[in-house]
Design an enzyme around this catalytic site. Structure first.
Site, PDB file in Angstrom:
ATOM      1  N   CYS A 224       0.821  -1.226   0.000  1.00  8.00           N
ATOM      2  CA  CYS A 224       0.000   0.000   0.000  1.00  8.00           C
ATOM      3  C   CYS A 224       0.851   1.271   0.000  1.00  8.00           C
ATOM      4  O   CYS A 224       0.338   2.358  -0.249  1.00  8.00           O
ATOM      5  CB  CYS A 224      -0.940   0.007   1.197  1.00  8.00           C
TER       6      CYS A 224
ATOM      7  N   HIS B 103      -3.126   7.227   2.787  1.00 12.28           N
ATOM      8  CA  HIS B 103      -3.572   5.928   2.287  1.00 12.28           C
ATOM      9  C   HIS B 103      -4.936   5.627   2.900  1.00 12.28           C
ATOM     10  O   HIS B 103      -5.153   5.849   4.094  1.00 12.28           O
ATOM     11  CB  HIS B 103      -2.546   4.856   2.676  1.00 12.28           C
TER      12      HIS B 103
ATOM     13  N   ASN C 253     -10.089  -0.187   0.174  1.00 11.92           N
ATOM     14  CA  ASN C 253      -8.628  -0.065   0.145  1.00 11.92           C
ATOM     15  C   ASN C 253      -8.117  -0.622  -1.187  1.00 11.92           C
ATOM     16  O   ASN C 253      -8.102  -1.831  -1.393  1.00 11.92           O
ATOM     17  CB  ASN C 253      -8.049  -0.849   1.335  1.00 11.92           C
TER      18      ASN C 253
HETATM   19  O1  UT7 Z   1      -3.546  -1.137   3.844  1.00 14.87           O
HETATM   20  C1  UT7 Z   1      -3.032  -1.386   5.116  1.00 14.87           C
HETATM   21  C2  UT7 Z   1      -3.517  -2.672   5.594  1.00 14.87           C
HETATM   22  N1  UT7 Z   1      -4.720  -2.764   6.349  1.00 14.87           N
HETATM   23  C3  UT7 Z   1      -5.086  -2.019   7.418  1.00 14.87           C
HETATM   24  O2  UT7 Z   1      -4.618  -0.959   7.706  1.00 14.87           O
HETATM   25  C4  UT7 Z   1      -6.148  -2.630   8.269  1.00 14.87           C
HETATM   26  C5  UT7 Z   1      -5.882  -2.428   9.746  1.00 14.87           C
HETATM   27  N2  UT7 Z   1      -6.869  -3.104  10.576  1.00 14.87           N
HETATM   28  C6  UT7 Z   1      -8.167  -2.753  10.603  1.00 14.87           C
HETATM   29  O3  UT7 Z   1      -8.582  -1.838   9.915  1.00 14.87           O
HETATM   30  C7  UT7 Z   1      -9.090  -3.493  11.554  1.00 14.87           C
HETATM   31  O4  UT7 Z   1      -8.319  -4.335  12.362  1.00 14.87           O
HETATM   32  C8  UT7 Z   1     -10.170  -4.324  10.806  1.00 14.87           C
HETATM   33  C9  UT7 Z   1     -11.193  -3.395  10.162  1.00 14.87           C
HETATM   34  C10 UT7 Z   1      -9.559  -5.208   9.756  1.00 14.87           C
HETATM   35  C11 UT7 Z   1     -10.927  -5.203  11.812  1.00 14.87           C
HETATM   36  O5  UT7 Z   1     -11.484  -4.418  12.840  1.00 14.87           O
HETATM   37  P1  UT7 Z   1     -11.386  -4.895  14.369  1.00 14.87           P
HETATM   38  O6  UT7 Z   1     -12.097  -3.877  15.164  1.00 14.87           O
HETATM   39  O7  UT7 Z   1      -9.927  -5.146  14.654  1.00 14.87           O
HETATM   40  O8  UT7 Z   1     -12.234  -6.219  14.355  1.00 14.87           O
HETATM   41  P2  UT7 Z   1     -11.776  -7.697  14.719  1.00 14.87           P
HETATM   42  O9  UT7 Z   1     -10.950  -8.283  13.638  1.00 14.87           O
HETATM   43  O10 UT7 Z   1     -11.225  -7.714  16.109  1.00 14.87           O
HETATM   44  O11 UT7 Z   1     -13.162  -8.429  14.772  1.00 14.87           O
HETATM   45  C12 UT7 Z   1     -14.150  -8.099  15.748  1.00 14.87           C
HETATM   46  C13 UT7 Z   1     -15.328  -9.013  15.541  1.00 14.87           C
HETATM   47  C14 UT7 Z   1     -14.956 -10.497  15.491  1.00 14.87           C
HETATM   48  O12 UT7 Z   1     -16.009 -11.216  16.087  1.00 14.87           O
HETATM   49  P3  UT7 Z   1     -15.867 -11.761  17.596  1.00 14.87           P
HETATM   50  O13 UT7 Z   1     -14.649 -12.642  17.593  1.00 14.87           O
HETATM   51  O14 UT7 Z   1     -15.685 -10.521  18.442  1.00 14.87           O
HETATM   52  O15 UT7 Z   1     -17.141 -12.471  17.806  1.00 14.87           O
HETATM   53  C15 UT7 Z   1     -14.929 -10.806  14.021  1.00 14.87           C
HETATM   54  O16 UT7 Z   1     -15.220 -12.160  13.726  1.00 14.87           O
HETATM   55  O17 UT7 Z   1     -15.940  -8.718  14.266  1.00 14.87           O
HETATM   56  C16 UT7 Z   1     -16.032  -9.921  13.509  1.00 14.87           C
HETATM   57  N3  UT7 Z   1     -15.869  -9.556  12.104  1.00 14.87           N
HETATM   58  C17 UT7 Z   1     -16.898  -9.225  11.315  1.00 14.87           C
HETATM   59  N4  UT7 Z   1     -18.222  -9.154  11.543  1.00 14.87           N
HETATM   60  C18 UT7 Z   1     -19.013  -8.793  10.541  1.00 14.87           C
HETATM   61  C19 UT7 Z   1     -14.717  -9.475  11.386  1.00 14.87           C
HETATM   62  N5  UT7 Z   1     -14.983  -9.085  10.119  1.00 14.87           N
HETATM   63  C20 UT7 Z   1     -16.335  -8.932  10.057  1.00 14.87           C
HETATM   64  C21 UT7 Z   1     -17.212  -8.555   9.016  1.00 14.87           C
HETATM   65  N6  UT7 Z   1     -18.528  -8.490   9.310  1.00 14.87           N
HETATM   66  N7  UT7 Z   1     -16.784  -8.247   7.788  1.00 14.87           N
END
Ligand code: UT7
Length: 327
Positions: free
Chosen positions: A114, A254, A284
């Site tokens: 990225c 970004h 993204n």
């Molecule tokens: O280009 C550079 C690379 N990328 C980034 O900069 C991304 C950096 N990271 C992020 O933006 C965030 O970590 C994410 C948006 C990817 C994820 O957000 P989060 O607040 O860290 O969520 P999480 O992965 O901790 O998931 C929280 C919950 C989980 O459920 P449980 O275990 O709490 O029951 C996931 O299974 O949300 C669930 N979950 C979803 N639910 C509905 C994960 N993805 C989804 C989804 N829809 N798409």
């Protein structure tokens, strides 16, 4: 010391847009979850048969038209991508060179995920600084939708496809790229990785069945890294240019997550109108987010002569970097 200035911008997008509601029809997710956690409402997805170079070519043609340059005028084409048309060769830049008939241009790809566009623009600027080249096309293009597991809701909702291109030419004194900053921390590479299909782990039938040839990410680790470097990088590149946060006319970060951008805006004390955000429409698009945003900002009259533009990238590698431009 010579420096480069951006004299043309262009973008290239797939035809198909996929909204969060569209995804919620085949995956256990919702518009509410995706938009509140990331800011994304929709993204463009390249159809079968449409590759990274197809989008890059469209962006290239538009950027050349806006710079009033012919393909034969180009000395060099750099394509920043981590989703090239072919794994080994030819490079996507060579494919673009052929498709637009830039017969006098050298061409190569650059891989910095990225941060690719910032790395490529900074590299291009070195060729301007030495006087080796005068007309350079820098493209950020990715089709990461082809490298995600569409049943992994934690990843597939994040990415979109697209390309943005700029033409870089020698600047008049006091304008153009004022400073550049590049950084890497390979020890964090594991946090954002496509493990299978390269020379480390071959793609087998078994691994293909398990969809292991797709992107995996430790979202929390990448989030922590991103919020740290976005602030540090912007301060560092401004300092190198002898400028302060209050000098920023427009920040083009970004577009990975609005929460990362909001964090930077708060820490730097910027007002919301000084930051360009379009993640809601594109998701993204990796190396393409910054040039697409720049192209839109120019098109919409948000960039004026004399403005201080800061572009800040961060992502896989891990890599990060920034440029300050006097428009
Ligand atoms: O280009 C550079 C690379 N990328 C980034 O900069 C991304 C950096 N990271 C992020 O933006 C965030 O970590 C994410 C948006 C990817 C994820 O957000 P989060 O607040 O860290 O969520 P999480 O992965 O901790 O998931 C929280 C919950 C989980 O459920 P449980 O275990 O709490 O029951 C996931 O299974 O949300 C669930 N979950 C979803 N639910 C509905 C994960 N993805 C989804 C989804 N829809 N798409």
């Amino acid at each position: 010391m010579l420096t480069g200035k951006i004299t043309g911008t262009g973008l290239g997008l797939p035809k198909k847009q996929l909204t969060n509601d569209d995804i919620a029809k085949f995956l256990d997710t919702s518009d509410e979850w995706i938009s509140s956690r990331t800011g994304i409402k929709a993204r463009y997805i390249a159809e079968e048969g449409v590759s990274t170079s197809d989008l890059a070519v469209e962006a290239a043609i538009n950027a050349l038209a806006s710079a009033k340059l012919s393909p034969e005028d180009l000395d060099l084409i750099i394509v920043a991508t981590s989703s090239p048309d072919y794994i080994n060769f030819p490079s996507t830049a060579c494919i673009v060179q052929d498709k637009i008939k830039a017969v006098n241009a050298a061409a190569f790809d650059l891989s910095a995920a990225c941060t690719g566009f910032v790395y490529a623009l900074t590299t291009a600027n070195q060729f301007i600084a030495t006087g080796m080249y005068k007309n350079i096309l820098v493209i950020g293009a990715d089709t990461l939708s082809k490298n995600v597991n569409w049943s992994d809701r934690g990843i597939c909702v994040l990415f979109g496809d697209g390309a943005g291109a700029v033409v870089l030419q020698p600047a008049e004194k006091g304008e153009g790229i004022l400073s550049s900053y590049l950084a890497a921390d390979g020890s964090g590479g594991k946090h954002l990785i496509n493990l299978v299909g390269g020379s480390r782990e071959s793609l087998t039938e078994e691994k293909l069945k398990l969809k292991q040839n797709t992107i995996t990410m430790d979202g929390k680790a990448v989030f922590k890294f991103s919020t740290k470097v976005i602030v540090e990088g912007i301060l560092k590149v401004l300092d190198q240019a002898g400028l302060k946060t209050s000098d920023i006319s427009l920040l083009i970060p970004h577009q990975a997550n609005t929460r990362i951008i909001d964090h930077a805006v708060e820490k730097l004390g910027l007002s919301a109108d000084k930051v360009y955000v379009n993640i809601q429409r594109y998701g993204n698009t990796s190396a393409a987010t910054i040039p697409i945003a720049l192209c839109e900002a120019v098109r919409d009259g948000k960039v004026k002569k004399g403005d201080v533009i800061v572009m800040m990238g961060f992502g896989g590698g891990l890599t990060w970097g920034a440029n300050v431009i006097r428009w």
